[in-house]
Design a protein around this motif. Structure first.
Motif, PDB file in Angstrom:
ATOM      1  N   HIS A  11      -6.674   9.661  -8.720  1.00  0.00           N
ATOM      2  CA  HIS A  11      -5.776   8.511  -8.687  1.00  0.00           C
ATOM      3  C   HIS A  11      -5.889   7.768  -7.365  1.00  0.00           C
ATOM      4  N   LEU A  13      -8.936   5.676  -7.505  1.00  0.00           N
ATOM      5  CA  LEU A  13      -8.755   4.510  -8.367  1.00  0.00           C
ATOM      6  C   LEU A  13      -7.896   3.446  -7.686  1.00  0.00           C
ATOM      7  N   LEU A  14      -6.888   3.872  -6.928  1.00  0.00           N
ATOM      8  CA  LEU A  14      -6.052   2.914  -6.205  1.00  0.00           C
ATOM      9  C   LEU A  14      -6.841   2.192  -5.115  1.00  0.00           C
ATOM     10  N   GLU A  15      -7.744   2.914  -4.470  1.00  0.00           N
ATOM     11  CA  GLU A  15      -8.550   2.324  -3.402  1.00  0.00           C
ATOM     12  C   GLU A  15      -9.662   1.445  -3.959  1.00  0.00           C
ATOM     13  N   GLN A  16     -10.221   1.855  -5.085  1.00  0.00           N
ATOM     14  CA  GLN A  16     -11.342   1.121  -5.686  1.00  0.00           C
ATOM     15  C   GLN A  16     -10.986   0.800  -7.137  1.00  0.00           C
ATOM     16  N   ARG A  17     -10.099  -0.172  -7.328  1.00  0.00           N
ATOM     17  CA  ARG A  17      -9.639  -0.501  -8.681  1.00  0.00           C
ATOM     18  C   ARG A  17     -10.741  -1.103  -9.542  1.00  0.00           C
ATOM     19  N   SER A  18     -11.815  -1.534  -8.913  1.00  0.00           N
ATOM     20  CA  SER A  18     -12.907  -2.147  -9.677  1.00  0.00           C
ATOM     21  C   SER A  18     -13.837  -1.108 -10.288  1.00  0.00           C
ATOM     22  N   GLU A  54       2.883   6.044  -8.407  1.00  0.00           N
ATOM     23  CA  GLU A  54       1.720   6.629  -9.081  1.00  0.00           C
ATOM     24  C   GLU A  54       1.256   7.936  -8.438  1.00  0.00           C
ATOM     25  N   SER A  92     -14.538  -1.573 -14.145  1.00  0.00           N
ATOM     26  CA  SER A  92     -15.417  -2.684 -14.514  1.00  0.00           C
ATOM     27  C   SER A  92     -16.832  -2.468 -13.990  1.00  0.00           C
ATOM     28  N   GLN A 139       0.815  -1.215   0.000  1.00  0.00           N
ATOM     29  CA  GLN A 139       0.000   0.000   0.000  1.00  0.00           C
ATOM     30  C   GLN A 139       0.850   1.266   0.000  1.00  0.00           C
TER      31      GLN A 139
END
Length: 378
Positions: free
Chosen positions: A221, A224-229, A177, A232, A168
């Motif tokens: 960002h 997105l890192l916390e909720q990569r889904s 990133e 989809s 993490q």
């Protein structure tokens, strides 16, 4: 004569075939849909033209700064693609540009976008943020900046001491990133103090437009890192836009003689942007790594009082400027991986605690500085 008769009969059948009612109905529906789509496009174009004319009447220099900032463009791309999934109002690019450039404390869209991203990224105090109040958003944003600064300091300290770095923390390493975006803010603690200040040019209004864009990009960002889904999930939503289904990626068009890059951003009103690359990104820290993922090396292993070189597999290259990577050591047979024997090495340990196999040992020999303590077999 028979052939001629068959041709006349075929023409007669074609000419006298009665119209298909279902086909006529479908054709009329298609015509109506096309007309409705054309009307919607015309309305959107009129609204866009009005918004553009309003934007042109504001601070032209600030608007230009926002439009030429890669951070602002990236944040806009993210919100255009996934704003619906975040529960935000319909995306309007001119409104976002005006919010970032001139009216950060009164732009309802910008404030609600910040609040939604803070909650999605699960940053400190994000549960208490009120997107309708600028002061509330600014206070939590200041806390996020201090949190990021602390995480970068911790990652840097672990990296410099060759300690294991939790996954993490990797985005906060040099070249990570988030580190690259947050570092562009300059003095992060001073930016946090500006956000908390309540007199003079304070809060979001106290930051330059490009810095506001970088802060928004960092939030995107982090979310997105916390909720990569999120990509989809957005694509699965009923009626998801083509941008969300395709990730909303920009299309690279080319570069000019000055080195500027040109991109086509479909979700951003089909605009083409000219962006100057950040010189910090020209030499990726991953490109400077001593090894590549999937490469085999040899590591020094101490077992039963004896020291030997044992085969290992590079499983992951870490961020940071010191060429750190994770290696899984093989069992003594050299054929099966010992999944419990995992070590982290850095480039400066080459020739001491790890080395390249015989066929690629030129680099290792050049850096060899004597044997080290080696890893202890588990």
């Amino acid at each position: 004569c028979d052939a001629e008769g068959r041709r006349r009969s075929s023409r007669a059948r074609i000419e006298t075939q009665p119209p298909n009612t279902l086909a006529l109905v479908e054709a009329e529906k298609a015509r109506q849909r096309a007309a409705a789509d054309a009307e919607r496009r015309a309305v959107r174009e009129r609204q866009r033209a009005l918004a553009e004319s309003w934007v042109a009447s504001l601070d032209a220099a600030a608007i230009s700064e926002v439009r030429s900032s890669a951070d602002c463009v990236a944040a806009g791309q993210f919100l255009a693609s996934f704003g619906d999934h975040l529960g935000l109002p319909p995306f309007c690019l001119p409104e976002l540009e005006v919010g970032l450039a001139c009216l950060p404390r009164v732009s309802a869209y910008l404030l609600h976008a910040c609040a939604a991203l803070l909650r999605l990224a699960r940053l400190p105090l994000s549960h208490s943020v009120d997107g309708s109040r600028a002061a509330s958003v600014e206070e939590v944003l200041a806390g996020a900046l201090c949190y990021w600064d602390g995480q970068m300091a911790l990652a840097r300290r672990l990296d410099e001491s060759d300690e294991a770095i939790p996954e993490q923390l990797e985005p906060y390493l040099e070249g990570g990133e988030l580190q690259a975006i947050v570092s562009s803010l300059g003095d992060v603690r001073e930016a946090a103090r500006t956000l908390r200040r309540r007199e003079g040019q304070s809060g979001l209004a106290g930051l330059p437009p490009a810095m506001r864009g970088a802060l928004l990009h960092a939030l995107c960002h982090a979310a997105l890192l916390e909720q990569r889904s999120i990509v989809s999930e957005a694509a699965r939503q009923e009626g998801a836009s083509a941008a969300a289904q395709g990730g909303g990626r920009a299309r690279f068009l080319g570069r000019d003689a000055a080195g500027a890059h040109y991109f086509h951003f479909s979700p951003l009103e089909e605009r083409v942007y000219r962006l100057v690359p950040d010189p910090r990104g020209e030499a990726s820290v991953l490109e400077r790594a001593a090894v590549t993922e999937g490469e085999h090396i040899e590591v020094e292993v101490e077992e039963g009082g004896a020291v030997e070189w044992r085969r290992a597999l590079v499983s992951r290259v870490l961020s940071g400027g010191r060429g750190r990577f994770v290696a899984i050591v093989y069992h003594a047979d050299g054929k099966t991986l010992d999944e419990e024997f995992v070590e982290v090495f850095s480039e400066r340990q080459c020739g001491k605690e790890w080395r390249l196999p015989p066929k690629g040992r030129g680099k290792a020999a050049a850096q060899k500085g004597g044997a080290g303590g080696g890893a202890k077999a588990k």
